[in-house]
Write an enzyme that holds these catalytic residues in place. Structure first.
Site, PDB file in Angstrom:
ATOM      1  N   GLY A 159       3.442   6.448  12.868  1.00 27.86           N
ATOM      2  CA  GLY A 159       4.752   5.880  13.174  1.00 27.86           C
ATOM      3  C   GLY A 159       5.116   4.611  12.429  1.00 27.86           C
ATOM      4  O   GLY A 159       6.186   4.063  12.636  1.00 27.86           O
ATOM      5  N   THR A 180       2.394  -2.530  11.172  1.00 23.44           N
ATOM      6  CA  THR A 180       3.718  -2.966  11.605  1.00 23.44           C
ATOM      7  C   THR A 180       3.864  -4.477  11.422  1.00 23.44           C
ATOM      8  O   THR A 180       4.924  -4.970  11.058  1.00 23.44           O
ATOM      9  CB  THR A 180       3.973  -2.536  13.057  1.00 23.44           C
ATOM     10  OG1 THR A 180       3.901  -1.112  13.099  1.00 23.44           O
ATOM     11  CG2 THR A 180       5.351  -2.957  13.526  1.00 23.44           C
ATOM     12  N   ALA A 214       6.909  -8.600  17.064  1.00 24.03           N
ATOM     13  CA  ALA A 214       5.962  -7.502  17.289  1.00 24.03           C
ATOM     14  C   ALA A 214       4.522  -7.923  17.019  1.00 24.03           C
ATOM     15  O   ALA A 214       4.239  -8.702  16.111  1.00 24.03           O
ATOM     16  CB  ALA A 214       6.317  -6.311  16.399  1.00 24.03           C
ATOM     17  N   LYS A 215       3.619  -7.380  17.824  1.00 25.91           N
ATOM     18  CA  LYS A 215       2.189  -7.513  17.592  1.00 25.91           C
ATOM     19  C   LYS A 215       1.653  -6.137  17.209  1.00 25.91           C
ATOM     20  O   LYS A 215       2.303  -5.124  17.471  1.00 25.91           O
ATOM     21  CB  LYS A 215       1.478  -7.946  18.879  1.00 25.91           C
ATOM     22  CG  LYS A 215       1.918  -9.286  19.412  1.00 25.91           C
ATOM     23  CD  LYS A 215       1.231  -9.602  20.732  1.00 25.91           C
ATOM     24  CE  LYS A 215       1.702 -10.965  21.224  1.00 25.91           C
ATOM     25  NZ  LYS A 215       1.065 -11.353  22.483  1.00 25.91           N
ATOM     26  N   VAL A 270      -0.187  -2.836  17.801  1.00 23.62           N
ATOM     27  CA  VAL A 270      -0.313  -2.157  19.097  1.00 23.62           C
ATOM     28  C   VAL A 270      -1.411  -1.106  19.150  1.00 23.62           C
ATOM     29  O   VAL A 270      -1.783  -0.655  20.231  1.00 23.62           O
ATOM     30  CB  VAL A 270       1.012  -1.470  19.537  1.00 23.62           C
ATOM     31  CG1 VAL A 270       2.093  -2.500  19.735  1.00 23.62           C
ATOM     32  CG2 VAL A 270       1.446  -0.406  18.535  1.00 23.62           C
ATOM     33  N   GLU A 309      -4.764  -0.931  18.513  1.00 17.26           N
ATOM     34  CA  GLU A 309      -6.142  -1.111  18.973  1.00 17.26           C
ATOM     35  C   GLU A 309      -6.304  -1.573  20.425  1.00 17.26           C
ATOM     36  O   GLU A 309      -7.217  -1.116  21.113  1.00 17.26           O
ATOM     37  CB  GLU A 309      -6.859  -2.087  18.039  1.00 17.26           C
ATOM     38  CG  GLU A 309      -7.099  -1.484  16.669  1.00 17.26           C
ATOM     39  CD  GLU A 309      -7.503  -2.523  15.650  1.00 17.26           C
ATOM     40  OE1 GLU A 309      -6.703  -3.447  15.403  1.00 17.26           O
ATOM     41  OE2 GLU A 309      -8.607  -2.441  15.112  1.00 17.26           O
TER      42      GLU A 309
END
Lengths: 765, 159
Positions: free
Chosen positions: A496, A538, A719-720, A722, A724
């Site tokens: 994604g 991301t 945004a961080k 996501v 893991e």
């Protein structure tokens, strides 16, 4: 609610149609004309000297085009084992043939003579003086001990006479070596903050336990595969299923001594990676060597069985952990001693042992970690490498403390969690984070505060933290005369990320998501890009994409300023057109018109460039709650409820973020309850899906995901990473739920039914 | 190894082939015919990535010899969309996010399609068990089940 129109919205992924129609091209779907099939020849023993390799029978098989061994590696770098193998399945040679079945037949016809050596597969046995030294002088294998071991082996081999008394005496001699001297150590890592001894002395409650976490396989559904084609000019093209094409390029270049310019790596659609497809080059180098030798394209594809014996799975480990706290619930000290099973090479995630500190204020912390050689394949990353193991120990023990001081496990965690500005034990200070928000969110969603449990039912909670990585990347954006936007970059899509990049660029250029297309280049054409792992994409490529779109945005405004004869400050890009802010009647020009106009300007077409490498990341928390029911007769645990919350900073595509949370949580569940690579006298004994069970849809209920958004200062739109975090707490979540249900703590994973039955029996049930 | 003449129908197209008896139907589809949408995940019939429909039944094509499929009607993932329109199961997988890496997806979609053809009125729990022969490592199955339930609903209401 949102000020944004594309980011923050659920959209169908850019690769949706190709993935549901079978059109997406994965590694094994690449089939250049004249392609040969490669097969690796593997050791049948876990530890042995190689006396000879006879390829003559295989060479005579019709259809065989090449057989290579280490002698065929011009650089001399180790690709195949020569004198000694250290694990079952270690590659010794490779075959290329006109058909896959012929290649397999040829591999079986290669005759290898072995001298079998003693095997050690358990870390706790490997560190003992009596263990065989796997790397001789390269380890902390003391000289006296080696001599004694050599004598024992020599005596054991002499079948004519009985040496059992002498052997026993020598073994007794070995036992005199002190316990704290560890053998077969591949690496070590130590850290300390405060004074743990003082902390334990001041504690009212001290709990100590040993946690055993098994080696598990990432089990991406597409086995490792590469197709290599070397042409007569020496140029090598490699189609690789990989998380990092640029890392594969440098890996091949380094191993084979080929210049980077002579290697082009084309990343194929990746059938799952989870860290196991990062820089691992098991199949790539043999494919290149076979292609160079035959002058034809060669595909080397691993079977599922080969994946289990010669993949690079997540390391298992043994963690001795001790925690001290006060009666009123303050954690005062924690100490860990960990032994990580790194297999035949060094490299297990020993540094992650520090994650036993969790997200808590622990004034006194000491961590000693060792990587240990065993007769297994090497290891690699698996989704938050090392964190699930360390956090399993940390969060299991936290519940034991909570129970002993009579405090609710959620309240106990909330009370001890670090806040912004608090010191992080053994490293730095805490940025603004959403630890408490995330735990409270999952407790509320799961109904923790008014939870009920029937007979044999229990509830478990745990949290896990992780911080996404960051790396270099480059993106180009161009705007075309129909108003569409094209993106070009070189990072692999990892479930994604191409979609997130597209959303970010659509947002900034104010065009509909559908007007954006994205193209991935190969290593010959695309700017350098970091590997797609470590939850970096991301964060890194999102920032890169943002810079590229902003660059294009600036050029768009300049063109509009020229065209509309007004200052850039009077202009605004909105809904795909540049508007003159103050104009009455309204005046605007569309992106398409500007793109067409740009073609006849001195400046030329609209191209935005973004380049980014490093920014501080912010930690993320995953918090989970499970409700289970354990059948005391069969020991089977059934999950009744599984709720997972996560601080994702900002969800660029909420549906994709939920997918990451759900998938990671289920992988964590499987590690807790089902998965374990098992080793017998001679290597892995469960190399297939019948004996190595991964969950199916029949094993679990719906996973409920809860998105928490505490923005990361440097993340795109906050945004961080996501991918893991969601696997990190689940191992402990499940163990804590089982403990609550049966009253017995299981510290050795996986929690298989037989273990539950045994635990109940040992506790007098 | 001697090759045998075999005729089979894949997605409505007839193929007259010469194949070795040791080749699986999966190998025939992928290597001989060139339909690579069907995936090889384990070669032991355990993961479901190679699921195709043979005479109306979902089967793991790695467990079927190509020669034994002679004369049979086979549907693969490439044959699911008709007249340019995606099958409801394919659409539902997109809309619910029922796929991630996509490697297990063709097998899942084919298995779900066969189940829906047979009986679209199953409960979610029944679908969970009926799809237990397919492994997905990315999604945790939550969104796959959502997709299947959505497609089932659509098929029931439009049938």
């Amino acid at each position: 609610m949102s000020e944004y129109t594309v980011v923050g919205q659920t959209v169908a992924r850019v690769d949706a149609v190709e993935k549901v129609t079978g059109a997406a091209q994965y590694g094994a779907d690449v089939h250049p004309p004249g392609m040969l099939y490669g097969k690796l020849v593997r050791s049948k023993h876990a530890h042995a000297n190689i006396l000879s390799i006879d390829t003559s029978a295989a060479e005579k098989l019709p259809g065989v085009r090449a057989i290579i061994t280490q002698a065929d590696v011009p650089s001399g770098r180790r690709v195949f084992a020569t004198d000694k193998v250290l694990y079952l399945g270690e590659p010794l040679a490779a075959v290329a043939a006109t058909d896959a079945d012929i290649a397999e037949e040829a591999a079986e016809l290669i005759h290898i003579e072995y001298e079998v050596l003693p095997v050690v597969q358990d870390v706790m046995a490997a560190i003992k003086p009596s263990a065989p030294g796997l790397h001789g002088d390269a380890t902390k294998d003391g000289p006296n001990r080696r001599d004694i071991n050599a004598q024992i082996r020599k005596l054991s081999r002499e079948k004519e006479a009985d040496h059992s008394d002498e052997i026993s005496a020598l073994e007794a001699e070995l036992e005199k070596y002190p316990d704290e001297v560890y053998y077969n150590i591949s690496a070590e890592s130590h850290s300390e903050a405060g004074d743990v001894e003082k902390g334990f002395a001041e504690s009212d409650v001290v709990v100590e336990d040993t946690y055993v976490i098994p080696r598990v396989h990432q089990t991406y559904m597409e086995p490792h595969v590469s197709v290599a084609s070397a042409d007569s000019s020496g140029k090598v093209t490699v189609w690789a299923s990989t998380q990092g094409p640029f890392a594969i390029r440098s890996g091949i270049a380094g191993t084979l001594g080929i210049p980077l310019t002579q290697i082009n790596v084309i990343g194929t659609t990746m059938g799952g990676g989870f860290g196991g497809r990062f820089g691992v080059i098991i199949t790539h180098v043999p494919a290149v060597l076979l292609s160079q030798k035959t002058g034809r394209p060669v595909r080397v594809q691993m079977t599922r069985e080969e994946e289990f014996v010669d993949g690079r799975p997540a390391p298992g480990c043994v963690i001795k952990l001790k925690t001290g706290a006060t009666h009123d619930g303050r954690i005062l000290a924690r100490q860990a001693l960990a032994f990580w099973d790194s297999g035949s090479v060094s490299g297990a995630s020993i540094g992650s042992t520090i994650r036993v500190r969790g997200v808590y204020k622990i004034p006194n912390l000491k961590v000693d970690a060792y990587g240990v050689h065993t007769n297994k394949s090497g290891t690699a990353a698996y989704r938050a490498p090392g964190a699930p193991q360390a956090i399993f120990a940390g969060e299991s023990q936290l519940d034991e403390i909570a129970e002993r001081i009579g405090m609710d496990p959620v309240k106990f965690r909330l009370m001890n969690m670090r806040e912004e500005g608090d010191a992080v034990p053994a490293g730095g200070s805490e940025p603004k984070v959403g630890y408490k928000e995330t735990l409270e969110a999952v407790a509320d969603a799961a109904g923790w505060w008014d939870r009920e449990a029937g007979e044999n039912q229990g509830w478990g909670v745990a949290v896990g933290d992780w911080t996404n990585g960051c790396g270099p990347g480059g993106v180009y954006v161009s705007v075309h005369e129909d108003g569409s936007v094209r993106i070009f970059h070189g990072s692999m899509d990892i479930t994604g990320t191409d979609t997130a990049i597209s959303q970010i660029i659509a947002e900034i250029l104010t065009v509909p998501y559908k007007s954006v297309t994205i193209t991935r280049g190969d290593t010959d054409s695309a700017p350098y890009s970091t590997g797609s792992g470590g939850s970096v994409v991301t964060f890194t490529m999102g920032n890169t994409a943002k810079l590229a779109a902003e660059d294009a945005h600036q050029r768009v405004l300049e063109l509009a300023s020229e065209r509309l004869n007004t200052n850039v400050d009077n202009l605004e890009l909105r809904a795909g057109a540049v508007h003159v802010i103050t104009a009455d009647p309204p005046k605007s020009i569309s992106l398409g018109e500007l793109a067409a106009y740009s073609l006849s300007t001195t400046g030329g077409p609209i191209v935005g460039k973004g380049s980014f490498a490093r920014q501080a990341s912010t930690p993320a928390l995953a918090a989970q709650i499970a409700k289970v029911e354990v059948d005391p007769g069969t020991g089977r645990t059934r999950v009744l409820k599984l709720v997972a919350s996560q601080d994702v900073g900002f969800a660029i595509n909420p549906m994709a973020v939920e997918g990451q949370i759900e998938g990671g949580t289920v992988q964590g569940y499987a590690w807790a309850m089902m998965e374990e690579m098992q080793y017998g006298e001679n290597g892995n004994i469960n190399p297939g899906f019948v004996d190595y069970r991964v969950p199916t849809s029949a094993d679990l209920p719906t996973v409920e995901s809860v998105i928490v958004e505490v923005p990361a200062p440097n993340g795109p739109y906050g945004a961080k990473g996501v991918g893991e975090p969601p696997i990190t707490p689940t191992l402990a979540t499940m163990a804590n739920a089982v403990k609550d249900a049966i009253g017995v703590r299981i510290t050795e994973l996986p929690i298989k039914p037989e273990k539950v039955v045994d635990a109940l029996k040992n506790n007098g049930h | 190894m001697a090759k045998h003449p075999v005729s089979l129908t894949v997605n409505g197209d007839e193929h007259d082939l010469l194949i070795e008896p040791r080749k699986t139907l999966l190998a025939v589809l992928r290597d001989t015919i060139g339909l690579t949408g069907t995936k090889e995940g384990c070669s032991t019939g355990d993961c479901g990535a190679c699921t195709v429909i043979v005479e109306g039944k979902a089967v793991t094509s790695c467990m079927v010899l190509g020669v034994t499929a002679a004369g049979k009607e086979i549907t693969t993932i490439e044959g699911l969309a008709s007249d340019g329109a995606l099958h409801p199961v394919q659409r539902a997988f997109i809309e619910t996010g029922g796929y991630q890496c996509g490697f297990c997806t063709p097998g899942f979609i084919i298995a779900a399609k066969a189940l829906l053809d047979e009986n679209p009125a199953r409960t979610e729990e029944e679908f969970r068990h009926a799809l237990g022969g397919n492994i997905c490592r990315c999604t945790g199955y939550t969104k796959i089940l959502e997709a299947v339930m959505q497609a089932a609903e659509e098929i029931r209401t439009t049938a």
